[in-house]
Design an enzyme around this catalytic site. Structure first.
Site: not given
Length: 218
Positions: A118, A46, A148
């Site tokens: 998600s 990611r 995040k």
């Protein structure tokens, strides 16, 4: 055809990009290799946010990590980027609610890779239950997280358990999971945990991964 999805892959699931490496004496490759050596069950690349790679540098990093996953026989999953997933011949792709629509991703990757989605609310889980082609759900953030910038509101352990109850698919927990609070998660019914900083910023990756695997023993 990539690796076939199994729920056991969610037990000790490591997510990382170069932006998650805070120790400048370490590379993402070194951290990922240690984590694989220590027994993670899946790796998701990611590459997002300030300081992240793009273009050729990102493609080369993805290719390196892809090869490592093949060596260790664990699935290589790409976050949200169909082109990169196809280019690296990934085993899986993970899609967020804000990313490309999951139906579009499923039609693009077809049977060549598995798809994770998600889902942080019951509404999202109910929709996912009715979509063919999703293999697992990622739900959270369970605890407050620093990894995040755009993290959603915390759902807590009870919120997580409620989502697992309505999901027809295996669920992996995400968000703010540490070696201390991980013990609260098996009772929710999740298949395992996905972590960023718990491994990327660990002072002992072998210990951290061992905790994940022990907490969610078959």
């Amino acid at each position: 055809m990539g690796m076939k999805f199994e729920a056991g892959m969610l037990r000790a699931y490591f997510i990382a990009g170069t932006q998650d490496v805070k120790d400048k004496n370490k590379t993402l490759q070194e951290i990922a290799k240690q984590a694989m050596e220590a027994g993670i069950t899946a790796f998701q690349y990611r590459e997002k946010g300030p300081g992240s790679l793009s273009g050729t540098a990102r493609d080369e990093m993805a290719a390196d990590l892809r090869e490592m996953c093949s060596d260790y026989e664990i699935p290589f999953i790409v976050d949200d980027d169909v082109d990169l997933a196809v280019k690296t011949n990934a085993d899986g792709i993970h899609v967020g609610q804000k990313d490309e629509r999951v139906g579009k991703v499923i039609s693009q990757v077809g049977n060549s890779m598995f798809v994770g989605l998600s889902c942080d609310t019951k509404e999202q889980v109910n929709i996912a239950n009715n979509i063919d082609g999703i293999s697992y759900l990622g739900s959270g953030p369970v605890f407050p997280t620093g990894s995040k910038a755009d993290a959603d509101p915390v759902i807590g352990v009870d919120g997580l358990a409620a989502l697992v109850k309505v999901s027809k698919l295996p669920v992996v927990a995400i968000g703010g999971i540490t070696e201390e609070n991980i013990v609260e998660l098996p009772k929710t019914g999740v298949a395992g945990v996905s972590v960023i900083s718990m491994i990327a910023q660990s002072d002992d990756i072998f210990r951290s991964v061992k905790v994940m695997n022990k907490t969610f023993q078959e």
